[in-house]
Design an enzyme around this catalytic site. Structure first.
Site, PDB file in Angstrom:
ATOM      1  N   ASP A  76       0.836  -1.202   0.000  1.00 47.77           N
ATOM      2  CA  ASP A  76       0.000   0.000   0.000  1.00 47.77           C
ATOM      3  C   ASP A  76       0.874   1.256   0.000  1.00 47.77           C
ATOM      4  O   ASP A  76       1.694   1.435   0.907  1.00 47.77           O
ATOM      5  CB  ASP A  76      -0.877  -0.050   1.278  1.00 47.77           C
ATOM      6  N   TYR A 176     -13.195  12.916  -5.654  1.00 50.78           N
ATOM      7  CA  TYR A 176     -12.185  12.443  -6.614  1.00 50.78           C
ATOM      8  C   TYR A 176     -11.677  13.614  -7.456  1.00 50.78           C
ATOM      9  O   TYR A 176     -10.472  13.806  -7.639  1.00 50.78           O
ATOM     10  CB  TYR A 176     -12.818  11.368  -7.491  1.00 50.78           C
ATOM     11  N   LYS A 180      -7.890  15.088  -7.541  1.00 53.70           N
ATOM     12  CA  LYS A 180      -7.068  15.194  -8.758  1.00 53.70           C
ATOM     13  C   LYS A 180      -6.591  16.633  -8.963  1.00 53.70           C
ATOM     14  O   LYS A 180      -5.424  16.874  -9.263  1.00 53.70           O
ATOM     15  CB  LYS A 180      -7.863  14.704  -9.972  1.00 53.70           C
TER      16      LYS A 180
END
Ligand code: AKB
Length: 362
Positions: A76, A176, A180
């Site tokens: 991870d 999201y 970004k």
């Protein structure tokens, strides 16, 4: 930060050739390597002769993928022991940071999405900066951003805006999209302003290059967790001879491109001369059919297929906030972006033949 889980390492390089302790091995690092873009990118880079690929993903790698890589890490990127290990073992020149949770999945768990999308990206940028300081050369950092950074407030503005350019309507409506957009700024910071006050500052530690991808359609993989997924889902369902209910309205229009064109774009931007790049973030696109136009094309190639529409209001609101089209003239001018597939050839030359063979051999 959670207790460190075991880091599974699979290496194709016999232990003896690691000159343990003498020096680190050269590497090109790919995170999210088992994802839709990652699988294709590893294949393309190996085919181009790269033998220094190091892959990271949460999910295990199959033999085909391991054979493409010098080393595969199942772990991870939000966990520092893994990154410390990579820092000690490799001299990294390029990072393709593909690991991310997509828009729909992130909207179900925004804070978890933030930790992966932003926390993971910050960890990778920090690794790049540490690498650059240790080997003295800025690390090239390729970051897939998304049309999700845009937020068109209403249908009239969206219609009027048409093909948006990079610096307009950067008001995302999803976690999201926020992730970004913020990571685009983080990358620009690491490239141009990192540690601006430090006496021992290296002029630039990261050569940050980002592409805002539209919806991507792959013949090899079925998307998971995105809101542009209806296009690929529709085509794969038809190839399997299954009916498909589309979760957006028939008149929904957003930009798309094929996976091979997305991978080509990443590699082309990566090899571009830094001096020719006028910005750190670029739009790219290839075609922008409505969902109905896609369904009609699918019907032409898979006669008898049953496609119906049952819009999911929340997911519809997300795609309605994204632009109908993107202006990618900067990418075309600065680094010669030009997709191989328009809508017709995407179906004729790539999707239909490849998907049909995928399911006929299944
Ligand atoms: C998504 O739907 O979340 C992605 C994207 C457009 O970035 N495919």
């Amino acid at each position: 930060m959670n207790a460190p889980e075991t880091i599974e390492i699979m290496s194709t390089v016999p232990a003896s050739s690691h000159d343990r302790g003498a020096r680190r091995n050269a590497a090109v690092l790919v995170t999210g390597a088992n994802g839709e873009v990652g699988r294709g990118l590893l294949t393309a880079m190996h085919a181009a002769g790269r033998r220094d690929l190091v892959a990271i993903d949460l999910r295990g790698f199959d033999d085909t993928q391991r054979a493409l890589c010098r080393e595969c890490f199942v772990g991870d990127i939000c966990e520092s022991p893994l990154l410390h290990r990579i820092q000690s073992m490799f001299e990294i020149s390029v990072i393709y940071h593909l690991a991310a949770l997509l828009s729909t999945r992130t909207e179900f768990a925004p804070e978890a999405g933030h930790e992966i999308n932003v926390g993971g990206t910050l960890n990778m940028l920090r690794l790049a900066a540490d690498q650059a300081r240790s080997h003295g050369v800025p690390v090239k950092f390729l970051f897939p951003s998304s049309i999700a950074v845009y937020g068109l407030p209403d249908p009239e503005t969206r219609q009027r805006a048409g093909a948006v350019t990079e610096d307009l309507y950067n008001q995302p409506t999803t976690m999201y999209g926020c992730n970004k957009l913020y990571c685009e700024h983080l990358g620009r910071y690491y490239d141009h302003h990192h540690r601006a006050l430090a006496k021992d500052r290296m002029p630039s530690v990261v050569d940050f290059r980002s592409i805002r991808f539209p919806g991507l359609i792959s013949a090899e993989t079925i998307p998971s967790g995105g809101t542009s997924d209806y296009a690929a889902e529709m085509i794969h369902a038809a190839a399997e001879g299954k009916p498909y209910t589309c979760f957006v309205r028939p008149d929904t229009r957003i930009p798309f491109m094929t996976m091979p064109d997305a991978i080509d774009a990443l590699l082309k931007l990566s090899s571009a001369d830094k001096a020719s790049l006028s910005r750190t973030v670029y739009n790219v696109t290839a075609f922008n059919p409505t969902a109905q136009e896609l369904a009609d094309l699918v019907g032409q190639h898979f006669p008898g297929v049953e496609i119906t529409f049952s819009p999911d209001e929340q997911r519809q609101a997300i795609v309605d906030s994204w632009p109908m089209d993107c202006d990618d003239s900067a990418a075309r001018e600065d680094w010669g972006f030009s997709p191989r597939h328009d809508l017709g050839s995407a179906f004729r030359d790539y999707l239909v033949p490849r998907i049909a063979s995928r399911y006929s051999s299944a």
